[in-house]
Structures are given as structure tokens and as C-alpha cells.
Design a protein around this motif. Structure first.
Motif, PDB file in Angstrom:
ATOM      1  N   ALA A  77       0.828  -1.210   0.000  1.00 21.50           N
ATOM      2  CA  ALA A  77       0.000   0.000   0.000  1.00 21.50           C
ATOM      3  C   ALA A  77       0.865   1.264   0.000  1.00 21.50           C
ATOM      4  O   ALA A  77       0.594   2.216  -0.726  1.00 21.50           O
ATOM      5  CB  ALA A  77      -0.913   0.006   1.222  1.00 21.50           C
ATOM      6  N   THR A  78       1.926   1.276   0.814  1.00 20.17           N
ATOM      7  CA  THR A  78       2.568   2.575   1.095  1.00 20.17           C
ATOM      8  C   THR A  78       3.423   3.097  -0.059  1.00 20.17           C
ATOM      9  O   THR A  78       3.705   4.295  -0.099  1.00 20.17           O
ATOM     10  CB  THR A  78       3.424   2.522   2.379  1.00 20.17           C
ATOM     11  N   MET A  79       3.810   2.225  -0.997  1.00 19.63           N
ATOM     12  CA  MET A  79       4.539   2.750  -2.149  1.00 19.63           C
ATOM     13  C   MET A  79       3.570   3.340  -3.186  1.00 19.63           C
ATOM     14  O   MET A  79       3.985   3.841  -4.215  1.00 19.63           O
ATOM     15  CB  MET A  79       5.438   1.668  -2.770  1.00 19.63           C
ATOM     16  N   LYS A  80       2.274   3.293  -2.855  1.00 15.86           N
ATOM     17  CA  LYS A  80       1.274   3.920  -3.734  1.00 15.86           C
ATOM     18  C   LYS A  80       0.828   5.260  -3.171  1.00 15.86           C
ATOM     19  O   LYS A  80      -0.134   5.859  -3.643  1.00 15.86           O
ATOM     20  CB  LYS A  80       0.079   2.991  -3.897  1.00 15.86           C
ATOM     21  N   THR A  81       1.488   5.710  -2.088  1.00 13.44           N
ATOM     22  CA  THR A  81       1.131   7.003  -1.482  1.00 13.44           C
ATOM     23  C   THR A  81       2.370   7.913  -1.515  1.00 13.44           C
ATOM     24  O   THR A  81       2.870   8.318  -0.474  1.00 13.44           O
ATOM     25  CB  THR A  81       0.647   6.827  -0.026  1.00 13.44           C
ATOM     26  N   LEU A  82       2.848   8.189  -2.711  1.00 16.47           N
ATOM     27  CA  LEU A  82       4.076   8.999  -2.813  1.00 16.47           C
ATOM     28  C   LEU A  82       3.792  10.469  -2.551  1.00 16.47           C
ATOM     29  O   LEU A  82       2.802  11.020  -3.041  1.00 16.47           O
ATOM     30  CB  LEU A  82       4.695   8.840  -4.198  1.00 16.47           C
ATOM     31  N   TYR A  83       4.682  11.094  -1.786  1.00 13.11           N
ATOM     32  CA  TYR A  83       4.571  12.523  -1.462  1.00 13.11           C
ATOM     33  C   TYR A  83       5.774  13.219  -2.077  1.00 13.11           C
ATOM     34  O   TYR A  83       6.922  12.855  -1.801  1.00 13.11           O
ATOM     35  CB  TYR A  83       4.556  12.681   0.059  1.00 13.11           C
TER      36      TYR A  83
END
Ligand code: BDR
Ligand code: CA
Length: 303
Positions: free
Chosen positions: A190-196
Motif C-alpha cells: 500500500a505505502t509505495m502507492k502514497t508517494l509525497y
């Protein structure tokens, strides 16, 4: 919902703590600290500094200094900087740690708040495994455990197989998956799909000059690591995504499976589906833009 973040701040940990302070549906009731991105005493100092900047007065209970079976830990200073906050190296040491060590504190808080309490573990799982060992009722007392860790259906970030938090204490993680509380795992799936990205930090700093500006400044180091080493323009909102999963479960695609951790050998730290362990909820996908938008909206409301 009452929330404790078990954390190794850490740049994305700092973002997650800022989010928890800003989100109206979350009541942060404490932080527990662990080694990982930094040594544990640095995690505790950084946690206290963040709470001070956020104007929050909640306990910081210090936890484990090294993984199960290890005498010491080598921090990820190439990712988070020598003191955990990127290029910022002089971090004021404000206040004191809580008198109770982290695992005992977690046990006590779960006894007191029971179903109302969610623990979001965004570092190695050592304190959680220690709490499970201290109190046989800990798992059933606790409302929910949300973990940032693992890479179940995607490659790892410290090796082809392993994600950093699980890799930093694979034996503790295995103990948690063998006897899990009600658990949601938010891993790199999941978290590599929430790039900032840098532009997101700039927008945040404009609306929130103090906390947003601080996060923008410390993240420069982190963004450089992502660009130069990972080859990605932007950093994963790892720990914030897990905190967001505590309250916004509908943004995640969850699959139920038991998990096992490889504790030795080439694939050490890998998180694999294993039907012989009790089921947990594993995030295999997320609405990334919705997480990014929610993070920005809440953190931008801080001074
Ligand atoms: C996780 O590892 C740490 O470096 C981050 O803070 C995050 O918790 C990502 O793999
Ligand atoms: Ca972390």
C-alpha cells in the motif's frame, strides 16, 4: 478512537505523528519508542520534541534498544539522517520519558482502554512482541493493532524480500503474527502507492508554516534518498498511511490471511502468507491519491 503510535522517528514517523495530532477523529494518548531509523534514545528525544512542537502533552514511554536476540542496533541513518530528522542535527532534548517502559505502558493502556485503544506500530515490532509476552490478555484487551510493515505481494525495500521494520526484528514480528491481536498490516503493498513529492511539501509548508515547514525541511534528505537510491520522485507516506488506516479502512483493499516471517537466511524478514498462523487483515491495495489528499488536508490545518 484512542491511539498510541509505537515509533522510531524518523522522517515519515514525524509526518505520521503530525497527522495524528491534526486528525479530529484520532485522540493521541501516548507514544512508545523503539530502535530502527535511529537508536532508541534518539527516537524518544525526537518524539518528545515533536510533541512539544505540536503542543501536545502525552507520555513518551521508551522501549526496546535492540532486536530479539541482538545486543545492539545499527540505525538507518543513510535514509533518515544521523539524528533521524534529515539534515537537522541539533534537536532540543525537551522533557522526560515516562517512568514506565514501553511494553508495560502498552499493557497498562490496553487494560485501561480495552476496545477503544488502537496501537499503530510504525517501527520494528519488538515492543509489541514484548507486550504480548508480558500479559496473556494483551491481545484480547486491545481494540486493534495496525502495523506499518512487510511487503507481502510486492518486493521489499531493504532486500528483494524484506521491508525495513520487519527486517529490523524478524523474530519479534514472527511472535506477533503467531499470536496477533485484531491486526491490520499496511505494508509496502500500500505505502509505495502514497508517494509525497517535493511540490506536496511546498504546498503543505505554505498552509502550515510551522509544522508543515518543519516537515518540508527534514524531508529534503529523505527525498534525496528516494531519488538517488530508490529512483523514485517522492517518498512513501509509509507511517502516515498506517495511521490513516486506523480510521479510514474503506480506502484500503484488505485480504485476510495468516502471515509468517522468515527469521534466518537469505530471505530473512520476508512476510509470507501462511494459513497455519491466525488470520490478519493485509492491505494489498490503497486509494493512494485519497490518502495523500487526506494527509495534506489535515496537516495543513496545523499552525
Ligand atoms: C518503514 O521503515 C522506516 O524507515 C520508516 O519509518 C517506515 O516505518 C518503511 O519501510
Ligand atoms: Ca517508522
Amino acid at each position: 478512537m484512542k491511539l498510541i503510535i509505537d515509533t522510531d522517528p524518523g522522517i515519515d514517523d514525524a509526518m505520521a505523528i503530525a497527522y495524528a495530532a491534526a486528525a479530529p477523529e484520532l485522540e493521541l494518548v501516548g507514544l512508545t519508542t523503539v530502535f530502527g531509523n535511529t537508536h532508541t534514545h534518539q527516537s524518544s528525544r525526537n518524539a518528545r520534541y515533536l510533541l512539544h512542537r505540536l503542543g501536545l502533552s502525552v507520555p513518551v514511554a521508551q522501549g526496546a534498544r535492540a532486536a530479539w536476540g541482538k545486543a545492539e542496533h545499527n540505525p538507518s541513518s543513510h535514509v533518515h539522517g544521523p539524528e533521524g530528522f534529515g539534515d537537522l542535527v541539533e534537536i532540543p532534548d525537551i522533557g522526560e520519558n515516562h517512568a514506565t517502559p514501553a511494553a508495560e505502558f502498552l499493557v497498562q493502556m490496553a487494560q485501561e482502554h480495552r476496545d477503544e485503544l488502537v496501537i499503530c506500530a510504525v517501527g520494528p515490532l519488538t515492543n509489541i512482541a514484548d507486550a504480548l509476552g508480558l500479559d496473556p490478555e494483551f491481545a484480547s484487551n486491545l481494540g486493534r493493532l495496525v502495523i506499518m510493515g512487510g511487503a507481502v505481494f510486492v518486493p521489499g525495500n531493504v532486500s528483494a524480500h524484506a521491508e525495513a521494520n520487519i527486517h529490523n526484528d524478524p523474530r519479534a514480528a514472527q511472535a506477533v503474527f503467531q499470536n496477533p491481536p485484531k491486526t491490520v498490516l499496511v505494508g509496502l503493498d500500500a505505502t509505495m502507492k502514497t508517494l509525497y513529492q517535493s511540490s506536496d511539501f511546498e504546498a503543505l509548508a505554505q498552509h502550515s508554516p510551522d509544522m508543515g515547514g518543519f516537515l518540508r525541511d527534514i524531508s529534503e534528505f529523505y527525498l534525496r534518498f528516494y531519488k538517488e537510491v530508490v529512483g523514485v520522485d517522492g517518498c512513501g507516506l509509509h507511517d502516515s498511511t498506517a495511521v490513516i488506516a486506523c480510521s479510514h479502512t474503506h480506502m484500503f483493499d484488505l485480504v485476510e490471511t495468516g502471515l509468517s516471517v522468515v527469521t534466518d537466511g537469505d530471505r530473512v524478514g520476508a512476510t509470507l502468507p501462511d494459513a497455519s498462523n491466525p488470520p490478519v487483515q493485509v492491505c494489498r491495495d490503497v486509494d493512494g491519491p485519497a490518502v495523500v489528499e487526506l494527509f495534506t488536508r489535515h496537516v495543513a490545518s496545523l499552525p
